[in-house]
Every structure is written in C-alpha cells, then in structure tokens.
Scaffold this motif. Structure first.
Motif, PDB file in Angstrom:
ATOM      1  N   LEU A   1       0.843  -1.181   0.000  1.00 32.27           N
ATOM      2  CA  LEU A   1       0.000   0.000   0.000  1.00 32.27           C
ATOM      3  C   LEU A   1       0.885   1.240   0.000  1.00 32.27           C
ATOM      4  O   LEU A   1       1.990   1.233   0.541  1.00 32.27           O
ATOM      5  N   THR A   2       0.399   2.317  -0.624  1.00 36.06           N
ATOM      6  CA  THR A   2       1.166   3.555  -0.625  1.00 36.06           C
ATOM      7  C   THR A   2       0.837   4.372   0.615  1.00 36.06           C
ATOM      8  O   THR A   2      -0.284   4.312   1.142  1.00 36.06           O
ATOM      9  N   SER A   3       1.805   5.135   1.080  1.00 34.12           N
ATOM     10  CA  SER A   3       1.620   5.910   2.302  1.00 34.12           C
ATOM     11  C   SER A   3       2.544   7.107   2.303  1.00 34.12           C
ATOM     12  O   SER A   3       3.562   7.133   1.598  1.00 34.12           O
ATOM     13  N   HIS A   4       2.175   8.113   3.080  1.00 38.38           N
ATOM     14  CA  HIS A   4       3.048   9.261   3.344  1.00 38.38           C
ATOM     15  C   HIS A   4       3.641   9.184   4.750  1.00 38.38           C
ATOM     16  O   HIS A   4       4.529   9.968   5.089  1.00 38.38           O
ATOM     17  N   GLN A   5       3.146   8.283   5.559  1.00 37.08           N
ATOM     18  CA  GLN A   5       3.588   8.171   6.945  1.00 37.08           C
ATOM     19  C   GLN A   5       4.681   7.114   7.054  1.00 37.08           C
ATOM     20  O   GLN A   5       4.637   6.098   6.355  1.00 37.08           O
ATOM     21  N   VAL A   6       5.640   7.361   7.909  1.00 41.94           N
ATOM     22  CA  VAL A   6       6.750   6.428   8.054  1.00 41.94           C
ATOM     23  C   VAL A   6       6.862   5.949   9.496  1.00 41.94           C
ATOM     24  O   VAL A   6       6.459   6.629  10.439  1.00 41.94           O
ATOM     25  N   ALA A   7       7.418   4.772   9.635  1.00 45.38           N
ATOM     26  CA  ALA A   7       7.731   4.212  10.952  1.00 45.38           C
ATOM     27  C   ALA A   7       9.181   3.761  10.893  1.00 45.38           C
ATOM     28  O   ALA A   7       9.474   2.615  10.559  1.00 45.38           O
ATOM     29  N   ASP A   8      10.077   4.665  11.162  1.00 46.37           N
ATOM     30  CA  ASP A   8      11.491   4.335  11.123  1.00 46.37           C
ATOM     31  C   ASP A   8      12.221   5.064  12.243  1.00 46.37           C
ATOM     32  O   ASP A   8      11.730   6.029  12.821  1.00 46.37           O
TER      33      ASP A   8
END
Length: 258
Positions: free
Chosen positions: A99-106
C-alpha cells in the motif's frame, strides 16, 4: 466681453489656480522622489541579492549519502549521546504491504548530525501494533505515525535519562499509547495514558519531570508524569508477534487551572 473688474477677477483666479497646480506638481514630485529612494535603498537590493546562510546555522551534509528521507511532523530528542529521529510524513512510497503511504515508521540516530544510521533490527511488543511485519526488522512496533512526541526521561533522578518515551500522534487516528525504549531498538508497549488520544501536542522536561501540553483534538490540557514503575508482564500466548515480559507503569497527573 468682460468688464475691467471681471477681467481682473478672472486673471486673479487663473493665477491662484496656476500656483495651486505648481504646488501639486511639487508635492507629487517629492513623493515620487521619496518612493524611488525607498525602492533603491530597500527593495532593489533585496530583489537582486542571493540568499545567504545565517552565520549561526550550517547545514550538515551526509558524507556517505545515508540519511532519513525529507519529512515533517517527526519527533526527535537527544538520548545517550545521540540525536534520534522517529516517524513523520514524507513523500509517497510503497510500504511492505504494497500500500502507498506518506507516513513512516522508522528510527534514525546520529552522534554528530552528519553521519546517520538507520535502525534495521527493531524488536519489542509487536503484539500491540505492526504484528504482521518482519520481526526483528526495520519497522518498529509502534506503527507508522506523525505528530507524536519523543523525549529522553530520567526516571530515577540521577541526572541521566533512562528511557526515550514516545507518546501519541496519528497512527493513523489520534492515539494515547505509550512506548518506551532504553536503546532505541527494543520498544516496550506501556499501555494507554489517562489523557485522551491526541496528536500535535508538545512535551518537554521541566524541573526533572516530563510535561505534556495541548494537542489535537484542540485542547489546553497540562499533564505531568509523576512516576514510572518497571513491572513484570504476564507472558502472552505463543504468537508470531514478539513481546517483552516487562513494561512500565506510568502515573500521570492532570494539572488544574489556577
């Protein structure tokens, strides 16, 4: 034909009108001159100048090209000699679930601001969130989020921070979950805070305590972290998701309006 008196009156009127016109022209000329001076001194130099860096700021360029992606709404703090950057919003990308997203979890960290390292082997309580990602792996268990806070917190009053505490934010809805880590790699789920789910709040350390202010949905609440207790956690049924056998119990106090 005009009489002699009428001719004199007409000439006098023409003379006054001529003088008035001259005065108007003079005033107009003065105003135009002032405007041109202002333009020459202030506007023209700005329009033709090149932007210059402030002598008090310097952009640090990664020497090896490794750095977190352009982003906003992330959370940062200093912990154990390193600067840490977590989450935020960035350019659209394709996530692990296609899925495409603008939010990151890094999670990124640096000891000098120029060289950055990406935490590739996150561990922790994936049973709470992100239980379908690679464990351990590059995605921490607190899910993609932005508008959260990250603070280094001294739990025992010895003057040194013991944990980083990540609070709330959009994930994707406003949250009031609490995540603690002692090393930036292993993330411990500490349950939900007593304050309502929120994002875009602020948090800071004052007089040795962590304070939380406001947020969205819009509010002007003030909360103080009073204490933290390390407690065991009952082992979970065997699942694919990793978890820690301990957690923190945080006690919060809402400050009254004085």
């Amino acid at each position: 034909m005009f009489t002699e008196d009428e001719a004199k009156s007409l000439n006098a009127f023409r003379q006054v009108n001529k003088q008035h016109s001259i005065a108007v022209l003079i005033r107009t000329g003065i105003k135009m001159k002032c405007f041109l001076c202002f333009f020459a001194v202030f506007i023209f130099p700005l329009a033709n100048s090149t932007p210059k860096s402030s002598p008090n700021w310097k952009e640090l360029i990664s020497s090896d090209g490794i750095k977190f992606s352009p982003r906003n709404a992330h959370a940062s703090c200093v912990f154990r000699g390193k600067m840490w950057v977590t989450g935020g919003k960035t350019d659209k990308y394709t996530a692990y679930n296609l899925l495409t997203s603008h939010q990151v979890a890094d999670v990124w960290y640096s000891s000098n601001g120029g060289l950055w390292a990406f935490e590739e082997y996150n561990t922790g309580d994936y049973f709470a969130q992100n239980n379908d990602v690679v464990q351990p792996g590059p995605i921490p268990p607190w899910f993609t989020r932005y508008g959260h806070t990250l603070n280094a917190v001294d739990l025992n009053g010895d003057g040194e921070a013991d944990i980083m505490l990540l609070l709330g934010g959009y994930a994707p809805s406003p949250m009031n979950d609490q995540w603690a880590t002692v090393d930036g790699q292993n993330w411990i789920y500490c349950g939900f805070a007593p304050w309502s789910p929120r994002a875009w709040h602020s948090a800071t350390i004052f007089q040795g305590s962590l304070w939380l202010f406001g947020g969205t949905p819009l509010n002007n609440e003030v909360w103080k972290l009073e204490s933290a207790q390390l407690i065991p956690r009952v082992p979970l049924p065997l699942t694919r998701s990793m978890f820690n056998n301990y957690t923190y119990n945080f006690t919060w106090t809402r400050m009254p309006n004085v």
